[in-house]
Write an enzyme that holds these catalytic residues in place. Structure first.
Site, short mmCIF file in Angstrom:
data_model
loop_
_atom_site.label_atom_id
_atom_site.label_comp_id
_atom_site.label_asym_id
_atom_site.label_seq_id
_atom_site.Cartn_x
_atom_site.Cartn_y
_atom_site.Cartn_z
N MET A 48 0.83 -1.20 0.00
CA MET A 48 0.00 0.00 0.00
C MET A 48 0.87 1.25 0.00
SD MET A 48 -3.14 -0.93 -0.19
CE MET A 48 -3.96 0.61 0.22
N CYS A 129 -3.60 -8.86 4.77
CA CYS A 129 -3.40 -7.54 5.35
C CYS A 129 -4.05 -7.46 6.73
CB CYS A 129 -3.98 -6.47 4.44
SG CYS A 129 -3.73 -4.79 5.05
#
Length: 366
Positions: A48, A129
């Site tokens: 990210m 995640c």
């Protein structure tokens, strides 16, 4: 590197025997999956805020073969957001995979169709995640607790993808789960839904008590357990991820039997060290390793085109700061770019100025 523990087969209560034939037979490969399987010998992990299209273009200049992943994009964002902004990529990035986050099979299937239409070579489902935002949306690592739901999502995605391969990136478990029990059960159930390629981040994720950053470092790595899965599921292709910081280490993992190695932060912070020799060492390609000075030159036309389209220089050069990491002139390179790339009129000339600063430092050190 520690040797893996002896192979331990999961109990029948963890993996229904009727699933085992489906996961112990090697599926028939299409030409696309054969190509991707080769590229997946080394991949740059989805990260990210880091692996955007500018980062991927830079990485592709360093390696023609490594498999590149986007940042994670949620399925609802794909369905309701700006597809050009979220999914746009340069044709030079191939082979490139889109990573999706979500837990609704219908949404993920619809997003997969859009990704396939956009030309992605692979669609990956994020089951790794650990951030709070991901947990509240019921996707990411929290889905390790719901393998049946992951299997349903994967099946829907694969049906929507047609000939394009769907893959899964996962952890070895979360919170109080016992990875030796959870991981083989997870792989069996999800692979029975049609998934044949997995990337295993060889750490447990602690959803309570650790931040996402801490989850990248604190939980201990268990490469041996991940390698056991290679022997337990011979019909699957398994890549290992987590804490891998060099091309030497990647080669060692491949020699141990992993089908692929996924590298994250090291590939971002020291891209030349990880990627410039990858084509020769990992894929056996002829020719010299990529020179970072040549990469700088090759970035100039891309930068010009992106600036003409309205981008700011620092949005591109922030991914280039590590290009000379560990080499004479690395500090000068970072300083010139960091001090000037944010200015409104900054352009390719600044990048060439930074390159010249590196050359001067290297000549002085010679």
């Amino acid at each position: 590197m520690a040797q893996p523990a002896p192979l331990c087969y999961p109990s029948p209560s963890l993996i229904p025997f009727e699933l085992l034939p489906a996961v112990t037979q090697v599926p028939t490969d299409t030409e696309n999956s054969l190509t991707l399987s080769r590229s997946a010998r080394l991949s740059v992990a989805p990260m990210m805020d880091w692996t955007d299209r500018h980062c991927r273009y830079l990485h592709r200049l360093l390696s023609r073969h490594v498999l590149l992943y986007t940042e994670m994009v949620t399925a609802p964002a794909v369905l309701h957001g700006d597809p050009d902004h979220l999914l746009g990529f340069d044709a030079a990035e191939h082979p490139v995979a889109l990573q999706l986050g979500g837990s609704d099979p219908a949404e993920l299937a619809a997003a997969t169709k859009i990704a396939v239409a956009r030309g992605y070579d692979e669609v990956n489902l994020n089951v790794g995640c650990p951030s709070d935002r991901v947990q509240s949306g019921r996707f990411g690592a929290v889905l390790m607790q719901e393998p049946a739901l992951v299997a349903a999502c994967a099946a829907a995605m694969q049906e929507a993808a047609g000939d394009v391969e769907v893959t899964v990136k996962c952890r070895i478990g979360v919170d109080e789960q016992e990875p030796r029990e959870v991981l083989p059960d997870f792989l069996a159930r999800v692979s029975a839904a049609g998934i044949r390629r997995f990337s295993i981040h060889a750490r447990k994720a602690w959803l309570q008590g650790l931040s996402p950053k801490e989850n990248r470092d604190i939980p201990p790595l268990d490469y041996g357990l991940a390698l056991e899965m290679v022997g337990l599921f011979p019909g699957l292709e398994i890549s290992v991820n987590g804490g891998i910081a060099s091309l030497d280490a990647a080669e060692e993992f491949l020699d141990q039997g992993f089908h692929g190695v996924m590298i994250g932060r090291a590939a971002y912070h020291s891209p030349t060290d990880i990627l410039a020799a990858a084509d020769r060492r990992i894929y056996g390609a002829p020719g010299p390793d990529r020179d970072p000075f040549d990469v700088v030159e090759a970035m100039i036309p891309y930068i010009e085109a992106q600036l003409a389209a309205g981008q700011r220089l620092n949005r591109i050069t922030r991914h280039m700061l590590g290009l000379f990491a560990g080499r004479p002139g690395a500090r000068q390179w970072r300083r010139v770019l960091s001090e000037g790339a944010h200015l409104p009129d900054a352009g390719p000339a600044l990048v060439l100025e930074a390159r010249d600063a590196v050359l001067q430092a290297q000549n002085a050190a010679a």
